[in-house]
Scaffold this motif. Sequence first.
Motif, short mmCIF file in Angstrom:
data_model
loop_
_atom_site.label_atom_id
_atom_site.label_comp_id
_atom_site.label_asym_id
_atom_site.label_seq_id
_atom_site.Cartn_x
_atom_site.Cartn_y
_atom_site.Cartn_z
N PRO A 234 0.63 -1.15 -0.11
CA PRO A 234 0.11 -0.02 -0.15
C PRO A 234 0.51 1.40 0.37
CG PRO A 234 0.00 -0.55 2.14
CD PRO A 234 1.09 -1.83 0.97
N LEU A 235 -0.37 2.46 -0.49
CA LEU A 235 1.17 3.87 -0.48
C LEU A 235 1.58 3.76 0.70
CD1 LEU A 235 1.34 6.27 -2.33
CD2 LEU A 235 -0.74 6.96 -1.16
N ALA A 236 0.99 3.56 1.80
CA ALA A 236 1.49 4.34 3.31
C ALA A 236 3.44 3.51 2.98
CB ALA A 236 0.67 3.95 4.40
N ALA A 237 3.19 2.37 3.11
CA ALA A 237 4.82 1.08 3.34
C ALA A 237 5.52 1.48 1.93
CB ALA A 237 3.72 -0.02 2.66
N VAL A 238 4.88 2.17 0.51
CA VAL A 238 6.04 2.83 -0.15
C VAL A 238 6.49 3.96 -0.01
CG1 VAL A 238 6.09 3.25 -1.95
CG2 VAL A 238 4.19 0.99 -1.63
N ALA A 239 5.97 4.94 0.77
CA ALA A 239 5.97 6.20 1.23
C ALA A 239 6.48 6.06 2.12
CB ALA A 239 4.81 7.00 1.58
N ALA A 240 7.40 4.62 3.18
CA ALA A 240 8.07 4.68 4.58
C ALA A 240 9.12 3.93 3.50
CB ALA A 240 7.37 4.05 5.43
N VAL A 241 9.44 3.60 3.16
CA VAL A 241 10.30 2.37 2.43
C VAL A 241 11.15 3.88 1.72
CG1 VAL A 241 9.65 1.58 0.68
CG2 VAL A 241 11.30 -0.05 1.86
N ALA A 242 10.61 4.42 0.77
CA ALA A 242 11.47 5.42 0.68
C ALA A 242 11.58 6.69 1.80
CB ALA A 242 10.50 6.35 -0.73
N SER A 243 11.20 6.81 2.69
CA SER A 243 11.63 7.99 3.75
C SER A 243 13.38 7.16 4.31
CB SER A 243 10.55 8.64 4.26
OG SER A 243 9.87 9.29 4.15
N GLU A 244 13.00 5.99 4.71
CA GLU A 244 14.19 5.09 4.47
C GLU A 244 14.90 5.21 4.63
OE1 GLU A 244 12.79 1.24 6.27
OE2 GLU A 244 14.66 0.60 7.48
N VAL A 245 14.82 4.98 2.76
CA VAL A 245 15.60 4.47 1.94
C VAL A 245 17.28 5.90 2.22
CG1 VAL A 245 17.17 4.44 -0.35
CG2 VAL A 245 15.11 2.93 0.45
#
Lengths: 326, 326
Positions: free
Chosen positions: A165-176
């Motif tokens: 889901p979008l929240a998870a994709v955004a979270a991994v992007a921020s983490e990177v």
Amino acid sequence: MKKLINTADSVVSDALNGMAAAHPSLRIRDQVVYRAEGPRPGKVGLVSGGGSGHEPLHAGFVGYGMLDAACPGEIFTSPVPDQIIDATKAVDGGAGVLHIVKNYTGDVLNFEMAAELTEDVEVVSVLVDDDVAVQDSLYTAGRRGTGATLFVEKIAGALAEEGAPLAAVAAVASEVDERSRSFGIALTSCTTPHAGKPTFDLPETEVELGIGIHGEPGRARVPLVPARELAGIAMEAIHGDLPLRGDLLVMVNGMGGTPLMELYVAFAEVAAYVEGKGARVSRSLVGNYVTSLDMQGFSVTICLLDDTLTRLWDAPVETPGLRWGR
Amino acid sequence: MKKLINTADSVVSDALNGMAAAHPSLRIRDQVVYRAEGPRPGKVGLVSGGGSGHEPLHAGFVGYGMLDAACPGEIFTSPVPDQIIDATKAVDGGAGVLHIVKNYTGDVLNFEMAAELTEDVEVVSVLVDDDVAVQDSLYTAGRRGTGATLFVEKIAGALAEEGAPLAAVAAVASEVDERSRSFGIALTSCTTPHAGKPTFDLPETEVELGIGIHGEPGRARVPLVPARELAGIAMEAIHGDLPLRGDLLVMVNGMGGTPLMELYVAFAEVAAYVEGKGARVSRSLVGNYVTSLDMQGFSVTICLLDDTLTRLWDAPVETPGLRWGR
């Protein structure tokens, strides 16, 4: 100044025509580059963009496992909100859209405006600001976004492809982004087609430490020293900001005009530095990925990996600029 | 002259150390680059090589589906017979070894000598001589070998991977060379680390038509004209020698210092020319593949495909410089 172009005014659209002719996997419409097959229902869409002149970033990273669309602006100029709105609407498969935005004032403003104006699509934005060289700069409040953009696009793209889901994709992007740092060094300036002369003057015996990807000034100018010392300067700046540990994703990136052979010379020094700190080069990239037209020089980008990020990095990718299957 | 190197004397070995650090799939010993996994019994071995400074050619094309070993010489200098003998023995899986040799006098002599001196291994050599620009040149009797080398290595490598015998692998290699033509244009000279100054002088308003990949003179110098006309000159030279027809494999190759954006501009013009002749761009490559250090400019290489060659081009390949799976 000699350029392999028709006219300075047409260079971006001429290059996009070339991309369309070379890559049937892409579809190009109104200066936006899309995957030819269109959005997949239920998959989060990924949109990035920015000024042209950094190729293959971003348009070269449109395809399976990375971006759904890229919005190229004119050279070193932000895309306009209309491009971003078109892209955002077109790639939405019902699961929302992630905007991946390099931290430059113009990009941030135009992506924000586009997100507000795109109705009926859930949009989340992630800012990339990995460049440790300077705190603020000519075009930036805060750190500049450079090489880590590729890491964010690849890793978030892989997670989106899995159906997250979008929240998870955004979270991994921020983490990177949080786990990544970059530092660049210029041996020469770059020349934009419109200006027709180098963006800045750099004496024949000096290099610019902490250069930005548009030729923005860095930290200092120093006499040219061997690659070992240049790599050491870049790595000290990175390690001083985010201590190296464990498994690393390491990119030695060419600024556009540097021979691949020299990038490998730099990579050898970077790898030796990493080993000296007790960390490990687990994954790597060497080549021209986030460039500044014809500038000679290189940048180093490091990401602290974990098992999840490594798995997503290794996931298949099929774009003009990056492709592998495992 | 600013180079990202430690010393001019160590640049080749430093770069090979970088390749080894970046690519666990490679093993490097005595200035020969091998696939780490060694020879596969029953598979024909492919060995190529030549002067350094053309990266990713050849070492970047060692891996599944292409070369088994590459022998890099010093910059713009042929590898020595000992390197080639070592490589030939090491990659033989009992089915013999194909030498892929670019047509330069030094390369031809040293590969010939190595083939004679390698006992107990069946060796067949294939010469690549695709450059239509000049009949003889500074380092060559007959035409020079340039961009088609990549096509030969990829297509012969794919057939070898399928388990075909040496005669068949050599035959397809020769066929690719016969069906391929190249033409290059320089916007600037290149600078070797030892010389420290440009190999030749090219005025700020002129380009060199028919340049070789070491800066050897071409056909003529003319004023810089738009990319459309430069592409037209290259394509006329190719089409005049081998008329374009049917499905084509088209590479627009950067000489090392040209931004990718400009290569796409050139590709658009090449594709339009091909269409104008009633032929078709069936497969393509755009990027830096067969370079001349930091030279700005481009070359076009065209191969007349048939179904077999297309299938072999599409076959999976996993090398640092070229990789895809289908």
